[in-house]
Scaffold this active site. Structure first.
Site, short mmCIF file in Angstrom:
data_model
loop_
_atom_site.label_atom_id
_atom_site.label_comp_id
_atom_site.label_asym_id
_atom_site.label_seq_id
_atom_site.Cartn_x
_atom_site.Cartn_y
_atom_site.Cartn_z
CB CYS A 123 15.08 13.77 -34.15
SG CYS A 123 15.74 12.75 -32.84
CG HIS A 168 14.07 9.83 -36.97
ND1 HIS A 168 14.73 10.86 -37.60
CD2 HIS A 168 14.69 9.64 -35.79
CE1 HIS A 168 15.73 11.26 -36.84
NE2 HIS A 168 15.72 10.54 -35.73
CD GLU A 205 12.97 10.78 -40.81
OE1 GLU A 205 11.96 11.20 -40.20
OE2 GLU A 205 14.13 10.84 -40.34
#
Ligand code: GLN
Length: 548
Positions: A381, A520, A522
């Site tokens: 990001c 994102h 993750e």
């Protein structure tokens, strides 16, 4: 209709209620049941979206674009069930809904009260999609006795009464402090906590006790007697080396059995735990170690980047190595400082998401260091935006390249906006329009969006596909106008929104591993299904470690 498990906490906070809930969810799945997990937070913010990461840790974003509590990340990582916006609620949201209804006249002139109006609103939240799964696990944030939490406790008490008998159980998590001088585990705080719970009409069926030492039989019996639970429903939760041991550890302690017993489910289906055995085996028997530097802003509180820390661990699981992540404050290498001594010795560099200009020069310097030294770099990001600014300034020669975010924040106009504010985008078949000045919380591109990857790019190889969907949380975008110029400099735009307008991924083919993503990744990584980008990033770090 789902059976409900309500999880509450007492004595102190931060006992790992979220983890215990997530591990129980995983154990019920291992016995063949379907589950969904929910979090009810007593704070008055309408959602955690506007809270500083220092206050409450990471904001976890769901596919459907809700900004939620980080516990939903644990739930997803342990169960693989994608959370929805209907899985997280705060007192602020409940009150705001009730007040909206009152203003609309929905209550037909009645006096609005906590009981029944607020508690009904909470019960409606609990009931949503209740027929979809076998078990609904609902965790109440905070500890019993908190003023803000009272309506939630009252609502779950009522919910248990509203349902048929035996359809709801209550699990309470407490702490057994160890007194060194006398060498004893103390049960009194737990007794008081359960007393408090019973005074508001909730009798726990299962007691989970965090303690640094095994609970001797005598203490277990005492807890059962004084807290009115069965001795085999007193579950010890000792400290673990890795959170991913929790499902196996809780199973050994008999948590899932105690829960099924409390529902009267007999005989209980046998659990299949090989998935967790494999995860734990890979963690305990790692064959090497890599060091990753995370150059960010919210480094004092590890919870601020919870999902990134976990996704790196998953990348380690995929490669059977231990990943030791070190958090470095980006402000340490603002202009003037030589960053080499601080970043030398790391096998990879990760620049995570963030907001505001503070610390960004340090992140840009870190991106440059990784690019020129050929160290694996993952920009997430803001970390991708920093990579683009770095390439624009240092390869393209656009010295004043920057983000509109920095100018907006400072009220000046110093930069050429290679990163600009997105005022309009497409969501399904709707066009969304936003101004920077709109209410905070409502101005971001949030949730899952599709992206199309360039065939033959590094990312297409890593993902093994050219169509992906990932979660977003940002206001600003890389300006597609700079694509041709930057690609000539070696920074390839290898992932775009399906309409080709929004850059989603950049990479440098002439580098061992240099990838920036606007989303994102993750948030979607799991220990038993590591995200491909994290798995490959750690693989690249392992390769790098062999060079030195
Ligand atoms: N501040 C940047 C934006 O709003 C990046 C956000 C993030 O990293 N999550 O676009």
């Amino acid at each position: 209709m789902a059976r409900y498990i309500f999880i509450t906490g007492g004595v102190v906070s931060s006992l790992g209620k979220g983890l215990a809930s997530a591990a129980l969810g995983a154990l019920l799945q291992a016995r063949g049941y379907s589950v969904r997990l929910r979090k009810l937070d007593p704070y008055l913010n309408v959602d955690p979206g506007t809270m500083s990461p220092f206050e409450h840790g990471e904001v976890f974003v769901t596919d459907d674009g809700a900004e939620t509590d980080l516990d939903l990340g644990h739930y997803e990582r342990f169960t693989g069930v994608a959370a929805r916006n209907t899985d997280s609620v705060s007192s602020g949201r409940i009150y705001s809904n009730v007040l909206d209804k009152e203003r609309r006249g929905d209550y037909l002139g009645k006096t609005i009260q906590v009981i029944p109006h607020v508690t009904n609103e909470i019960k409606d939240f609990l009931a949503v999609d209740g027929d979809e799964v076998d078990f609904m696990l609902c965790e109440i944030g905070g500890t019993v006795g908190d003023i803000e939490g009272l309506p939630f406790f009252e609502a779950i008490r009522q919910f248990g009464q509203d349902r048929e008998r035996g359809q709801c159980i209550f699990m309470h998590l407490t702490l057994l402090p160890f007194i060194k001088a006398s060498g004893e585990l103390k049960t009194k705080p737990t007794q008081h906590s359960v007393k408090e719970l019973r005074s508001i009409g909730i009798a726990p069926d299962v007691l989970v006790c965090r303690s640094e030492h095994p609970i001797p039989k005598k203490e277990r019996e005492k807890l059962a007697l004084f807290c009115n639970v069965r001795p085999d429903a007193v579950i010890a939760a000792n400290d673990l080396r890795s959170i991913y041991e929790a499902p196996l550890a809780y199973h050994q302690e008999g948590l899932d059995q105690a829960v099924l017993d409390a529902f009267g489910i007999s005989p209980a289906p046998k659990p299949k735990l090989d998935k967790w055995d494999d995860v734990v085996d890979r963690i305990h028997n790692a064959e090497g170690e890599v060091k990753v530097a995370i150059v960010g802003k919210y480094t004092q509180l590890e919870d601020a980047y919870k999902s990134i820390a976990e996704a790196l661990t998953h990348g380690g699981i995929a490669n059977r190595v231990k990943v030791s992540a070190e958090w470095i404050d980006a402000e340490k290498f603002e202009t003037g400082n030589d960053i080499a001594p601080l970043l030398d010795g790391y096998n990879a560099i990760l620049v995570p998401g963030g907001f505001g200009e503070r610390g960004t020069q340090g992140k840009i310097n870190a991106a440059r260091f990784a690019r020129t030294r050929k160290i694996p770099y993952l920009g997430i990001c803001l970390g991708m935006q920093m990579a683009v600014i770095e390439a624009s300034r240092n390869i393209l020669g656009l010295e004043d390249a920057g983000s509109e975010e920095f100018d907006y924040e400072r009220g000046h106009n110093n930069y050429t906006h290679v990163i600009y504010h997105l005022k309009e985008w497409v969501e399904g078949n709707r066009t969304i329009k936003r101004a920077v000045t709109d209410n905070k919380g409502g101005t971001m591109r949030l949730g899952a969006y599709n992206a199309t990857l360039k065939p033959d790019s590094q990312v297409a190889k890593i993902y093994g596909t050219t169509d992906i969907s990932e979660r977003h949380r940002h206001r600003y975008e890389v300006d597609i106008e700079y694509r041709d110029k930057l690609e000539k400099c070696g920074l390839v735009f290898s992932g775009l929104s399906p309409d080709g307008r929004l850059p989603e991924i950049v990479e440098i083919p002439d580098h061992p591993w240099y990838i920036g993503v606007q989303f994102h990744p993750e948030l979607k990584s799991k220990p038993f299904e590591p995200h491909p980008l994290f798995a490959d990033f750690v693989r690249a770090a392992v390769d790098q470690s062999r060079l030195v």
